[in-house]
Design a protein around this motif. Structure first.
Motif, PDB file in Angstrom:
ATOM      1  N   ALA A  53     -17.345  82.206  93.308  1.00  0.00           N
ATOM      2  CA  ALA A  53     -17.434  82.364  94.911  1.00  0.00           C
ATOM      3  C   ALA A  53     -18.549  83.164  95.296  1.00  0.00           C
ATOM      4  O   ALA A  53     -18.502  84.336  96.170  1.00  0.00           O
ATOM      5  N   ASP A  54     -19.617  82.956  94.525  1.00  0.00           N
ATOM      6  CA  ASP A  54     -20.867  83.660  94.705  1.00  0.00           C
ATOM      7  C   ASP A  54     -20.974  85.057  94.584  1.00  0.00           C
ATOM      8  O   ASP A  54     -21.643  85.721  95.474  1.00  0.00           O
ATOM      9  N   GLY A  55     -19.972  85.579  93.890  1.00  0.00           N
ATOM     10  CA  GLY A  55     -20.154  87.060  93.390  1.00  0.00           C
ATOM     11  C   GLY A  55     -20.914  87.127  92.319  1.00  0.00           C
ATOM     12  O   GLY A  55     -21.523  86.363  91.721  1.00  0.00           O
ATOM     13  N   GLY A  56     -20.928  88.593  91.736  1.00  0.00           N
ATOM     14  CA  GLY A  56     -21.723  88.930  90.608  1.00  0.00           C
ATOM     15  C   GLY A  56     -23.235  88.658  90.501  1.00  0.00           C
ATOM     16  O   GLY A  56     -23.690  88.743  91.689  1.00  0.00           O
ATOM     17  N   ILE A  57     -23.832  88.901  89.595  1.00  0.00           N
ATOM     18  CA  ILE A  57     -25.159  89.086  89.647  1.00  0.00           C
ATOM     19  C   ILE A  57     -25.618  88.030  88.684  1.00  0.00           C
ATOM     20  O   ILE A  57     -25.379  88.035  87.539  1.00  0.00           O
ATOM     21  N   ASP A  58     -26.897  87.352  88.979  1.00  0.00           N
ATOM     22  CA  ASP A  58     -27.529  86.459  88.462  1.00  0.00           C
ATOM     23  C   ASP A  58     -28.424  87.430  87.001  1.00  0.00           C
ATOM     24  O   ASP A  58     -29.151  88.217  87.483  1.00  0.00           O
ATOM     25  N   LEU A  59     -27.999  86.842  85.852  1.00  0.00           N
ATOM     26  CA  LEU A  59     -28.497  87.879  84.775  1.00  0.00           C
ATOM     27  C   LEU A  59     -30.160  87.766  84.705  1.00  0.00           C
ATOM     28  O   LEU A  59     -30.857  88.868  84.594  1.00  0.00           O
ATOM     29  N   ASP A  60     -30.843  86.762  84.892  1.00  0.00           N
ATOM     30  CA  ASP A  60     -32.123  86.387  84.889  1.00  0.00           C
ATOM     31  C   ASP A  60     -32.720  87.356  86.038  1.00  0.00           C
ATOM     32  O   ASP A  60     -33.603  87.887  85.840  1.00  0.00           O
ATOM     33  N   ARG A  61     -32.058  87.296  87.204  1.00  0.00           N
ATOM     34  CA  ARG A  61     -32.658  88.156  88.296  1.00  0.00           C
ATOM     35  C   ARG A  61     -32.554  89.564  88.240  1.00  0.00           C
ATOM     36  O   ARG A  61     -33.320  90.362  88.332  1.00  0.00           O
ATOM     37  N   ALA A  68      -8.856  86.028  80.086  1.00  0.00           N
ATOM     38  CA  ALA A  68      -8.581  86.603  81.444  1.00  0.00           C
ATOM     39  C   ALA A  68      -9.795  86.909  82.038  1.00  0.00           C
ATOM     40  O   ALA A  68     -10.287  86.658  83.125  1.00  0.00           O
ATOM     41  N   SER A  69     -10.457  87.599  81.386  1.00  0.00           N
ATOM     42  CA  SER A  69     -11.782  88.428  81.754  1.00  0.00           C
ATOM     43  C   SER A  69     -12.862  87.286  81.947  1.00  0.00           C
ATOM     44  O   SER A  69     -13.442  87.314  83.064  1.00  0.00           O
ATOM     45  N   ILE A  70     -12.933  86.399  81.099  1.00  0.00           N
ATOM     46  CA  ILE A  70     -13.988  85.202  81.379  1.00  0.00           C
ATOM     47  C   ILE A  70     -13.440  84.385  82.661  1.00  0.00           C
ATOM     48  O   ILE A  70     -14.500  84.077  83.307  1.00  0.00           O
ATOM     49  N   ALA A  71     -12.187  84.316  82.781  1.00  0.00           N
ATOM     50  CA  ALA A  71     -11.831  83.440  83.865  1.00  0.00           C
ATOM     51  C   ALA A  71     -11.946  84.264  85.119  1.00  0.00           C
ATOM     52  O   ALA A  71     -12.639  83.677  86.073  1.00  0.00           O
ATOM     53  N   SER A 117     -14.260  86.291  85.560  1.00  0.00           N
ATOM     54  CA  SER A 117     -15.728  86.384  85.845  1.00  0.00           C
ATOM     55  C   SER A 117     -16.296  85.119  86.343  1.00  0.00           C
ATOM     56  O   SER A 117     -17.255  85.021  87.369  1.00  0.00           O
ATOM     57  N   LEU A 118     -15.952  83.853  85.765  1.00  0.00           N
ATOM     58  CA  LEU A 118     -16.149  82.516  86.315  1.00  0.00           C
ATOM     59  C   LEU A 118     -15.529  82.338  87.890  1.00  0.00           C
ATOM     60  O   LEU A 118     -16.386  81.819  88.692  1.00  0.00           O
ATOM     61  N   ALA A 119     -14.390  82.981  88.055  1.00  0.00           N
ATOM     62  CA  ALA A 119     -14.036  82.802  89.483  1.00  0.00           C
ATOM     63  C   ALA A 119     -14.877  83.579  90.427  1.00  0.00           C
ATOM     64  O   ALA A 119     -15.205  82.958  91.382  1.00  0.00           O
ATOM     65  N   GLU A 120     -15.313  84.755  89.946  1.00  0.00           N
ATOM     66  CA  GLU A 120     -16.251  85.533  90.819  1.00  0.00           C
ATOM     67  C   GLU A 120     -17.512  84.872  91.113  1.00  0.00           C
ATOM     68  O   GLU A 120     -18.120  84.855  92.134  1.00  0.00           O
TER      69      GLU A 120
END
Length: 92
Positions: free
Chosen positions: A66-74, A55-58, A60-63
């Motif tokens: 939807a252009d949410g979250g933060i790119d890890l490299d950046r 559920a947590s992975i799903a 995060s993937l949905a977020e």
């Protein structure tokens, strides 16, 4: 109640009998039932944990879709740049 017969090596049989003699279990059947309950509980805990992880992975993937979250490299580059400007180790 159904019966099952099992064969154990002598050291295992002695161990089980010791647990009974020490008062931890009333009988061999009580000991085996406790082990089965423990195994069942562990499997249920694992299923619950895996369900929560899925559920947590799903989520995060949905977020991220939807252009949410933060790119890890950046995020790492920004953190390293900030550390580098404060006199900490740099990424070179």
């Amino acid at each position: 109640m159904a019966s099952m017969n099992i064969s154990l090596p002598d050291p295992m049989r002695d161990y089980v009998q010791g647990r009974i003699d020490d008062g931890h279990y009333a009988s061999v059947s009580d000991y085996v039932r406790a082990l089965i309950r423990q195994d069942q509980s562990g499997i249920e805990d694992e299923k619950r944990w895996l369900g929560e992880l899925d559920a947590s992975i799903a989520e995060s993937l949905a977020e991220m879709s939807a252009d949410g979250g933060i790119d890890l490299d950046r995020a790492c580059d920004a953190a390293l740049a900030e550390i580098g400007t404060t006199g900490g180790p740099s990424r070179r």
